[in-house]
Design an enzyme around this catalytic site. Structure first.
Site, PDB file in Angstrom:
ATOM      1  N   SER B 128      -7.086  -8.477   0.292  1.00  0.00           N
ATOM      2  CA  SER B 128      -6.510  -9.210  -0.411  1.00  0.00           C
ATOM      3  C   SER B 128      -7.142 -10.583  -0.865  1.00  0.00           C
ATOM      4  O   SER B 128      -7.971 -10.940   0.158  1.00  0.00           O
ATOM      5  CB  SER B 128      -5.007  -9.539   0.011  1.00  0.00           C
ATOM      6  OG  SER B 128      -4.247  -8.519  -0.335  1.00  0.00           O
ATOM      7  N   SER B 160      -5.644  -8.825   8.529  1.00  0.00           N
ATOM      8  CA  SER B 160      -4.926  -8.711   9.853  1.00  0.00           C
ATOM      9  C   SER B 160      -5.737  -8.575  11.029  1.00  0.00           C
ATOM     10  O   SER B 160      -6.886  -8.046  10.838  1.00  0.00           O
ATOM     11  CB  SER B 160      -4.031  -7.538  10.009  1.00  0.00           C
ATOM     12  OG  SER B 160      -4.680  -6.423   9.288  1.00  0.00           O
ATOM     13  N   GLU B 241      -4.985   5.024   3.661  1.00  0.00           N
ATOM     14  CA  GLU B 241      -3.893   3.952   4.158  1.00  0.00           C
ATOM     15  C   GLU B 241      -2.557   4.313   3.803  1.00  0.00           C
ATOM     16  O   GLU B 241      -1.654   4.229   4.836  1.00  0.00           O
ATOM     17  CB  GLU B 241      -4.423   2.637   3.950  1.00  0.00           C
ATOM     18  CG  GLU B 241      -3.582   1.308   4.347  1.00  0.00           C
ATOM     19  CD  GLU B 241      -3.782   0.085   3.793  1.00  0.00           C
ATOM     20  OE1 GLU B 241      -3.078  -0.902   4.340  1.00  0.00           O
ATOM     21  OE2 GLU B 241      -4.538  -0.022   3.020  1.00  0.00           O
ATOM     22  N   ASN B 365       5.876  -1.112  -2.751  1.00  0.00           N
ATOM     23  CA  ASN B 365       6.457  -0.074  -3.309  1.00  0.00           C
ATOM     24  C   ASN B 365       6.730   0.009  -4.729  1.00  0.00           C
ATOM     25  O   ASN B 365       7.163   1.230  -5.307  1.00  0.00           O
ATOM     26  CB  ASN B 365       7.905   0.210  -2.418  1.00  0.00           C
ATOM     27  CG  ASN B 365       7.593   0.525  -1.085  1.00  0.00           C
ATOM     28  OD1 ASN B 365       6.413   0.630  -0.505  1.00  0.00           O
ATOM     29  ND2 ASN B 365       8.724   0.853   0.006  1.00  0.00           N
ATOM     30  N   GLU B 366       6.970  -0.900  -5.483  1.00  0.00           N
ATOM     31  CA  GLU B 366       7.012  -1.002  -6.805  1.00  0.00           C
ATOM     32  C   GLU B 366       5.759  -0.082  -7.621  1.00  0.00           C
ATOM     33  O   GLU B 366       5.795   0.649  -8.264  1.00  0.00           O
ATOM     34  CB  GLU B 366       7.012  -2.186  -7.431  1.00  0.00           C
ATOM     35  CG  GLU B 366       8.499  -3.064  -7.530  1.00  0.00           C
ATOM     36  CD  GLU B 366       8.635  -3.584  -6.151  1.00  0.00           C
ATOM     37  OE1 GLU B 366       7.757  -3.854  -5.182  1.00  0.00           O
ATOM     38  OE2 GLU B 366       9.796  -3.637  -5.632  1.00  0.00           O
TER      39      GLU B 366
END
Lengths: 324, 381, 324, 381
Positions: B128, B160, B241, B365-366
């Site tokens: 990101s 992460s 992923e 999830n959108e």
């Protein structure tokens, strides 16, 4: 019949809002323990439910409900509901009421379904329920065990004590009143989360457009608006039921707490989902409100407990009675 | 159609179960988002790798056992049921390794996979950017062509494990004239030359970090696949992923079982009990569904966009299970590991906060629902 | 372990689908009472669970589950699940099995949680549970009371009777099997509703665009796809549990029926909402499938009943056992 | 803020309750979508009108009592609690009359309102067209200017009550060069000159019809408001359709009370009992909310787009309550009035099928949620 707030009630709420805007910004929520306390005392928040003969305003819970929405909207820290709402009822007739009204007596409580006393380390007086009876405990007679949790701005404490003074009041009215005050705070917190998330959705762009222009985001936020819109009247009606000592008061209080908690949890979940990963961090203030919603929704009985009571109240009684 | 595990599958399960019973630490390791906890998790990976259990599905030459997909699912079930530690090497094993297997050179595989299997090298992902959250094609970090390699510039976020990891991987815009999906290149890079700033999370942990690149030199042999092909290669990775590999059912099965035990011990109200039973069955359904998917993958089929259904399902199930646990525990559910009264050292709260990221990362999830509607159902864009 | 249908299983389902495409169009659902019966008999649907010594195929419920999805997808009328799935088990060892396999014995049942016998007026034989024991009742010995309802293509009947023959089989295995068959039909009906609604959303235009391009419509249909996708494996596993007589079979059957019913009800509600008012009329065939979903979801125990059993099975037993 | 009904309000409630107790038919009237039932419902309206109870909030001169909004809400509560018949004159009273009051001429009000109050004239609405469902601005039916009036052409659909009603009202495109919201005119017209084709519904009823116009002449005095102003005028009407007037809480309160009785008599499982209790409280909340709205309207405030929240809330509550009743009744819940075992003559099933239209008509709930997001919350289009 006039189910709308009076000008006086609206004016008091506006005064509280103004004080909090000036003295309880997010920075104060994050780092202060009881910001705006003296300013709120000045405009009478702590004397609202204290009788006039003890220098209070002698008003009812229905007059407190919008001011408490404002404290929720600002995520005001400190044992405010306990001091301003529970204590005046638990200390009824006690000369300490004058200090209470003046804001110079901070109270934390552990009554009803509450397991821990919030902000107990700040309290000048603790009121603890034992065998159904409220007891006053001086701080020096209490041993507090910090029970740290998700809401760092509303710390919880286990309370053990040696000496305690048995109070002559009943605990149930105070439990009801403080539960409604917390429900009002949840409505206020939900309103803040909705406003903040709408603001973010208007400006944050992804895929070449503000994310608030996507229908999925719109509909999620519309759901939150509806949930808050229809939770609030139950809170207001519960405040009236407490003031009038209606036979349905326990049901009405449970309805208020469950509906407000669920609406606020929906607002919190939606806020996080719309903000995305940034909402998950300390970079924004959002997390303060999320934690507050979770903590207040569980306080004085969570939605699960109140829903189970509502089931009994509505299906277990021979005739369901509508308000009023 | 059957659900009968073969003798070999049963033996493998028994071996894994026995080994874990003898080796999983009695007390939880410290958080892997602290230096101490990170190293403790690395030690645990060494132990796993010594038994060839860190990457069971990899070929033997890279430290695995060449296990089948079903065996890998069995491993995962046993691993999480044993409450074994979280996988500090997860980014490398589940996100980078599939890409190395499919697009890396033989030299790259030799160089990186064995160290990844032993967690000698721990990898951080760097997908990101601040202005490219869900919209990965909006990346602006760039790679400048120089003699023998590239120089990286720009900022990544939500990386992460980056605070303590050794290596990172991500996409950079290598063609300055390009837009959107074109002109991106997939780089591996040492974190030593990158400025890493941890991001404080809701729970006070620092599992994510921002990465700042100020001209870090990366030689050509750290480019994965061809220059300019990064998007296509990365999509193959993020598809895994989102798909089977990252979220095997094992973790959710273990959570569902714990939730059932919690509901029994707290004497759940029937309404909450109903939701607990539903969640347990949802986990079961996800498991069965995954068995079916594993069979199709083993037969050489592609699961493609259908994996979006799994992503939505598991991520929302995970939130639901943890939220239910908190509700069962009432006020006590919100206590953290520092509170004497916390249940299981605050594990349900930690898990709840962790689960909230599920519907957001790896494509919100959108976006997954758009993908299901457009690519699986064929609705117009 | 191989949780995927075999080529034989897929081929049988494809054959059923082909027969139904040819002989059970929507027009036949609307006006026929048992269309495609003889064609289905020819390809062996009624002999599927009948042992080979009685001229059946001697297969298991797991082989029937996809064919039954197809009957649900086509909204096939007639007592098909009762004849093809319940009857072979209830009549085990009976010479009538040969006629059953040939499709020349139509059976309706009233067993388990079923209150009425579906399509009983078409039946050559009724099998009715009394005091936990199945009884065979000839049509001439039965008094049928039509209980008309929402699903006109699956009429229900109250059954009273004079003479009956006590059967030697147990009722529970037949109840389980037919419940799973109906769950499979619900999955099939849900798949049909999803396909039909997607097709409508691709072509129907409002506000200058196909309604299927609106994100709200997309996300609703994605929800249906997810619900069906994750209900189906529970149905398949329940079929295996019935065949293997697993100790968890009752739980698995309840899980299948509840999940399939809820997924199909979601598909039905979404189909209606996306179609808008036109979905509400006899102008489209949609209503046939909506009514079928409602009727099958309530048949052999609705989601409420099965969910309450699941609660007990999962939380009330000392150790929950996973499949297998 | 209070919830104390005044003496006058309490007296009014008592009067309505007593009158209804003495007059509501013991057995339900036949369906108003049959000729016989339609006339029976018209008779009932005559009886109501005789007591000035058909339009309590209208001025006395048109047949009402000049009741306050709160009194009207009280009337509605008592009306539905008494299981009184459905209102066959609903379209006229709730959709057309507000427009006549605000935009009609004195002559039009004189001519139509008293007959509407007595149900001498029953009105059908004619909003939708086949290609203009939710998108009302896409109307294509047209009005052709002729000497002394207009000729109407085209097709309308989803016209409720049209099979037996006397009059209709709707929008027609009076300016052929216009597009979307412009150039529409609001007409009233006698149904005698219109071809009416009933539409069969899921439940076999024919509450809706298609209308075919083949040059029906309509004189100028049947135009409501100015020509070309139809959209603005109609929006005022549909806003009241979506808002307070069409769906007073009374009907939902009565349903919620019946649902609670049903749950008690069927010994509801705790999970269903929980949902019943929630529904009862939702109805209560809708009532309280409406009291607040009534107060604001009485004070001259506009509720505007906020009424969309009410539309979504009541329509989905109505579906939920009926679906719950069917679930409580199991197989028996799906029986219709022709079945000997049907509960309350199949009323729950009828109500369920009716409720399903709620989230669709008067602007689908998807559109309502857009309105809430854009106009109440201020999100971008």
């Amino acid at each position: 019949m006039n189910f709308a707030f009076t000008d006086d009630q609206l004016a008091l709420a506006a005064a509280v809002r103004q004080v909090l805007a000036a003295h309880c910004p997010a920075e104060a929520v994050r780092n202060g323990r009881s910001p705006a306390w003296s300013q709120l005392a000045e405009i009478g928040l702590f004397g609202l439910l204290v009788p006039q003969e003890h220098d209070g305003l002698g008003l009812g819970l229905v007059d407190a409900v919008l001011p408490f929405e404002e404290t929720g909207r600002a995520a005001l820290p400190g044992p405010v509901a306990e001091t301003a709402v529970a204590a005046p009822l638990l200390l009824a007739g006690d000369p300490a009421l004058g200090k209470l009204a003046a804001g110079s007596l901070r109270v934390s409580v552990r009554i009803g379904d509450q397991v821990y006393a919030p902000d107990a380390d700040l309290a000048d007086l603790l009121i603890v329920e034992r065998e159904g009876v409220p007891h006053a405990v001086r701080p020096e007679a209490a041993r507090l065990t910090p029970q740290s949790g998700v809401d760092r701005t509303r710390p919880l404490f286990g309370v053990e004590f040696r000496d305690a003074t048995r109070l002559r009041t009943e605990v149930a009215p105070a439990v009801r009143a403080v539960t409604v005050a917390v429900a009002a705070q949840l409505v206020g917190a939900a309103r803040h989360l909705l406003d903040t998330t709408v603001g973010y959705a208007r400006t944050r762009r992804q895929f070449g457009a503000p994310i608030g222009s996507f229908q999925a985001v719109k509909h999620r936020l519309a759901e939150v608006a509806i949930a808050v819109e229809f939770a609030a009247p139950l809170v207001y009606a519960a405040a009236l039921a407490v003031d009038r000592r209606l036979p349905t008061v326990d049901r009405d209080v449970s309805a208020a707490k469950a509906a407000a908690g669920e609406a606020a949890e929906l607002a919190a979940g939606t806020a996080l989902q719309v903000h995305g990963a940034i909402g998950y961090t300390g970079e924004l203030d959002l997390g303060l409100w999320l934690a507050r919603v979770w903590s207040l929704s569980a306080a004085y009985g969570g939605p699960g407990l109140h829903r189970s009571r509502l089931r009994t109240a509505i299906l277990g009684t021979p005739e369901v009675r509508r308000w009023p | 159609m059957d659900l009968d595990f073969t003798r070999a599958e049963q033996d493998f399960r028994a071996e894994v179960r026995d080994w874990l019973a003898g080796h999983v630490p009695g007390a939880p390791l410290p958080s892997m988002d602290t230096r101490e906890g990170f190293e403790a998790h690395r030690e645990w990976e060494h132990l796993l790798a010594g038994e060839r259990l860190s990457v069971v599905s990899w070929p033997v030459e890279y430290g695995g056992r060449g296990a089948s997909l079903v065996e890998w699912l069995i491993f995962e079930e046993e691993y999480w049921a044993a409450s074994a530690p979280g996988r500090v090497s997860q980014n490398g094993i589940f996100l980078l390794a599939p890409t190395l297997f499919s697009h890396g050179t033989a030299e790259q595989r030799e160089r990186f996979l064995p160290g990844m299997a032993r967690a000698d090298d721990v990898w951080a992902q760097a997908w990101s950017e601040p202005e490219a959250g869900s919209d990965l094609a909006a990346l602006t970090s760039r790679a400048e062509r120089v003699e023998g390699g590239w120089r990286l510039h720009g900022q990544k976020t939500w990386s992460s494990r980056a605070s303590y990891a050794d290596w990172g991987f991500g996409l950079f815009r290598s063609d300055p004239a390009s837009a959107r999906h074109r002109g991106l290149t997939y780089f591996m890079f040492p974190l030593a030359g990158v400025t890493v700033r941890p991001i404080a999370q809701l729970d006070g942990e620092h599992g994510f970090a921002e990465l700042f690149f100020d001209g870090l030199f990366v030689p050509d042999d750290l480019v994965l696949g061809a220059a300019g092909e990064g998007w296509r290669i990365a999509m193959a990775t993020t598809s895994s992923e989102r798909g089977l590999t990252l979220r095997s059912p094992g973790r959710f099965l273990a959570t569902a079982d714990r939730l059932v035990r919690l509901a029994r011990s707290t004497g759940a109200d029937p309404v909450l009990a109903d939701q607990v039973a539903r969640a347990w069955l949802d986990a079961e359904s996800y498991r069965l569904h995954t068995f079916g998917t594993a069979r199709r993958l083993a037969a050489g089929e592609e699961i493609g966009s259908a994996s979006s259904m799994g992503k939505v399902f598991w991520s929302e199930l995970d939130v639901r299970m943890h939220a239910l646990a908190l509700r069962l525990l009432g006020e006590r559910g919100l206590l953290d590991g520092g509170a004497p009264d916390a249940e299981e050292g605050g594990r349900w709260l930690d898990g709840y906060l962790f689960s909230l990221a599920g519907p957001i990362y790896a494509g919100t999830n959108e976006i997954q629902r758009n993908i299901i509607a457009e690519r699986v159902l064929g609705l117009p864009r």
